[in-house]
Design a protein around this motif. Structure first.
Motif, short mmCIF file in Angstrom:
data_model
loop_
_atom_site.label_atom_id
_atom_site.label_comp_id
_atom_site.label_asym_id
_atom_site.label_seq_id
_atom_site.Cartn_x
_atom_site.Cartn_y
_atom_site.Cartn_z
N ARG A 172 26.35 12.52 21.39
CA ARG A 172 25.43 12.29 20.28
C ARG A 172 26.04 11.36 19.25
O ARG A 172 25.37 10.48 18.70
CB ARG A 172 25.03 13.63 19.64
CG ARG A 172 24.14 14.49 20.51
CD ARG A 172 23.52 15.62 19.72
NE ARG A 172 24.52 16.54 19.19
CZ ARG A 172 24.99 17.59 19.85
NH1 ARG A 172 24.56 17.85 21.07
NH2 ARG A 172 25.88 18.39 19.30
N GLN A 173 27.33 11.55 18.97
CA GLN A 173 28.01 10.68 18.02
C GLN A 173 28.04 9.24 18.53
O GLN A 173 27.87 8.29 17.76
CB GLN A 173 29.44 11.17 17.78
CG GLN A 173 29.55 12.37 16.86
CD GLN A 173 29.21 12.01 15.42
OE1 GLN A 173 28.07 12.13 14.98
NE2 GLN A 173 30.21 11.58 14.67
N SER A 174 28.26 9.09 19.84
CA SER A 174 28.30 7.75 20.42
C SER A 174 26.94 7.07 20.30
O SER A 174 26.85 5.88 19.98
CB SER A 174 28.72 7.83 21.89
OG SER A 174 28.71 6.55 22.49
N LYS A 175 25.86 7.81 20.52
CA LYS A 175 24.53 7.25 20.40
C LYS A 175 24.25 6.82 18.95
O LYS A 175 23.68 5.76 18.70
CB LYS A 175 23.48 8.27 20.85
CG LYS A 175 23.44 8.51 22.35
CD LYS A 175 22.38 9.54 22.70
CE LYS A 175 22.30 9.77 24.20
NZ LYS A 175 21.28 10.80 24.55
N ARG A 176 24.64 7.67 18.01
CA ARG A 176 24.42 7.34 16.60
C ARG A 176 25.24 6.11 16.21
O ARG A 176 24.76 5.26 15.44
CB ARG A 176 24.80 8.54 15.72
CG ARG A 176 23.88 9.75 15.86
CD ARG A 176 24.27 10.83 14.87
NE ARG A 176 24.05 10.38 13.51
CZ ARG A 176 24.81 10.72 12.47
NH1 ARG A 176 25.88 11.49 12.64
NH2 ARG A 176 24.52 10.28 11.26
N TYR A 177 26.46 6.03 16.72
CA TYR A 177 27.30 4.87 16.40
C TYR A 177 26.68 3.58 16.93
O TYR A 177 26.61 2.58 16.21
CB TYR A 177 28.70 5.06 16.98
CG TYR A 177 29.56 3.81 16.89
CD1 TYR A 177 30.13 3.44 15.68
CD2 TYR A 177 29.75 3.01 18.00
CE1 TYR A 177 30.89 2.27 15.59
CE2 TYR A 177 30.50 1.84 17.92
CZ TYR A 177 31.07 1.48 16.71
OH TYR A 177 31.81 0.33 16.63
N ARG A 178 26.23 3.60 18.18
CA ARG A 178 25.64 2.39 18.76
C ARG A 178 24.39 1.97 18.00
O ARG A 178 24.15 0.77 17.78
CB ARG A 178 25.33 2.62 20.24
CG ARG A 178 26.54 2.78 21.13
CD ARG A 178 26.18 2.60 22.59
NE ARG A 178 25.20 3.57 23.04
CZ ARG A 178 25.49 4.76 23.55
NH1 ARG A 178 26.77 5.13 23.65
NH2 ARG A 178 24.55 5.58 23.97
N LYS A 179 23.59 2.94 17.60
CA LYS A 179 22.38 2.61 16.84
C LYS A 179 22.73 2.04 15.48
O LYS A 179 22.13 1.04 15.04
CB LYS A 179 21.52 3.87 16.69
CG LYS A 179 20.18 3.62 16.01
CD LYS A 179 19.37 4.90 15.91
CE LYS A 179 18.95 5.39 17.28
NZ LYS A 179 18.03 6.56 17.19
N PRO A 194 37.66 -3.71 11.85
CA PRO A 194 37.71 -2.86 10.65
C PRO A 194 36.33 -2.46 10.13
O PRO A 194 36.14 -1.33 9.65
CB PRO A 194 38.47 -3.74 9.64
CG PRO A 194 39.30 -4.64 10.48
CD PRO A 194 38.45 -4.95 11.67
N GLN A 195 35.37 -3.37 10.23
CA GLN A 195 34.01 -3.04 9.79
C GLN A 195 33.36 -2.01 10.72
O GLN A 195 32.67 -1.10 10.26
CB GLN A 195 33.17 -4.32 9.73
CG GLN A 195 33.60 -5.27 8.62
CD GLN A 195 32.97 -6.64 8.74
OE1 GLN A 195 32.61 -7.09 9.83
NE2 GLN A 195 32.85 -7.34 7.62
N ARG A 196 33.60 -2.16 11.99
CA ARG A 196 33.10 -1.15 12.93
C ARG A 196 33.75 0.20 12.66
O ARG A 196 33.10 1.25 12.81
CB ARG A 196 33.38 -1.59 14.37
CG ARG A 196 32.60 -2.84 14.79
CD ARG A 196 32.82 -3.18 16.24
NE ARG A 196 32.03 -4.32 16.64
CZ ARG A 196 31.63 -4.56 17.89
NH1 ARG A 196 31.98 -3.72 18.86
NH2 ARG A 196 30.91 -5.62 18.18
N ALA A 197 35.00 0.17 12.27
CA ALA A 197 35.70 1.42 11.97
C ALA A 197 35.09 2.12 10.77
O ALA A 197 35.08 3.36 10.70
CB ALA A 197 37.18 1.14 11.73
N VAL A 198 34.58 1.34 9.82
CA VAL A 198 33.90 1.93 8.67
C VAL A 198 32.70 2.76 9.13
O VAL A 198 32.49 3.90 8.71
CB VAL A 198 33.44 0.84 7.67
CG1 VAL A 198 32.50 1.43 6.61
CG2 VAL A 198 34.65 0.20 7.01
N ILE A 199 31.91 2.18 10.02
CA ILE A 199 30.74 2.88 10.54
C ILE A 199 31.15 4.14 11.28
O ILE A 199 30.59 5.23 11.06
CB ILE A 199 29.92 1.95 11.46
CG1 ILE A 199 29.37 0.76 10.66
CG2 ILE A 199 28.78 2.72 12.13
CD1 ILE A 199 28.65 -0.26 11.51
#
Length: 309
Positions: A172-179, A194-199
């Motif tokens: 579920r976390q992976s799906k939320r991250y991709r979205k 680094p910006q992806r890490a913020v998300i």
């Protein structure tokens, strides 16, 4: 991305939507309000013009409408879209222009939350305009159609629970991250690590709980059925029906449970903080890309506003 638009009036010939087509706010209001803020410009124009068909499709799936009900509902939905095109799209255009002016600078969570509050206000405007439409539909319903709606709710709830059981928290976390990543990159263009890490970090720390949202979804379903039952078969005057549906919409947009409202407020604050942190990490080039993206949305809204269909 295409949507079927050739709906017949005879029930036996109607196509049915897939299990995932479930607007989070009352179907017609959500579709017409959000059609102006879809992320893909070409899809925006297509979906906006087809919003009455999509709203009809959703309502028919839940109510199993008769031929006469279908005719009257489609006419009302088309009138609502015409009002929205003439009165609301100019408001959206102005809001996009203001947002473009803000994007080159750093922002704050408070500023991001102000945008969210503005969107909620626009939803309320559409809901108010749709009250006579909803009241007219409610008066045409019969007890059998309300039972059909109840069964539809039960089926979609069971499907959602099955999907929830099948997915681990990590999935579920992976799906939320991709979205979330997809939405961010549709605005700013490609993000660096680094910006992806913020998300990813913000999502990991979030109070988001699918179980809390599912419980609220069930409350809304019960509220909808309880509100519609005394209105069906013209058991209430038009004024009474509109007042009852106004209350339902208000409880949908502003849930009565204080604990849930607190949860929503905290979640909204999280989202605003996340947006502010991500935006403040973007480069001048990424912010320029965001401005150009919003200019594209603005141009599409201008085209939609100028067209008649």
């Amino acid at each position: 991305m295409k949507f079927p638009v050739n709906f017949g009036l005879l029930k036996k010939n109607k196509a049915r939507p897939g299990r995932r087509f479930q607007p989070r706010i009352i179907g017609v209001l959500s579709l017409l309000a959000m059609a102006g803020v879809l992320q893909a410009c070409s899809v925006m124009k297509l979906a906006y013009n087809q919003a009455p068909d999509l709203a009809y499709w959703y309502l028919d799936a839940h109510l199993d409408l008769t031929g006469e009900q279908s005719l009257r509902l489609k006419a009302s939905l088309n009138q609502l879209l015409a009002w929205h095109r003439q009165t609301q799209l100019p408001v959206y255009i102005t809001a996009l222009q203001q947002f473009q002016q803000q994007l080159p600078s750093d922002t704050t969570a408070a500023a991001a939350c102000a945008v969210t509050a503005d969107v909620r206000g626009k939803l309320g405007t559409v809901a108010q305009q749709a009250e006579p439409l909803a009241a007219g539909l409610a008066a045409m319903l019969n007890p059998g159609q309300l039972r059909h709606m109840e069964q539809k709710f039960a089926k979609t709830n069971a499907e959602a629970q099955d999907e929830e059981r099948d997915d681990s928290r990590k999935i579920r976390q992976s799906k939320r991250y991709r979205k979330a990543l997809s939405r961010a990159e549709s605005l700013y263009g490609p993000l660096d690590e680094p910006q992806r890490a913020v998300i990813a970090r913000r999502l990991e720390q979030s109070r988001f709980d699918i179980r809390v949202l599912f419980a609220e979804r069930q409350r809304r379903q019960r509220d909808t059925l309880q509100t519609l039952q005394p209105l069906a078969s013209s058991q209430a005057s038009p004024a009474q029906a509109q007042a009852a549906l106004r209350g339902l919409i208000e409880r949908t947009l502003n849930p009565p449970d204080p604990a849930y409202r607190t949860y929503l407020d905290e979640l909204s604050q999280e989202n605003c903080q996340s947006f502010a942190e991500l935006h403040n990490s973007t480069t001048p080039a990424q912010r320029s890309k965001a401005v150009e993206t919003l200019k594209g949305y603005e141009q599409d809204l201008r085209i939609l506003n100028a067209s008649k269909s």
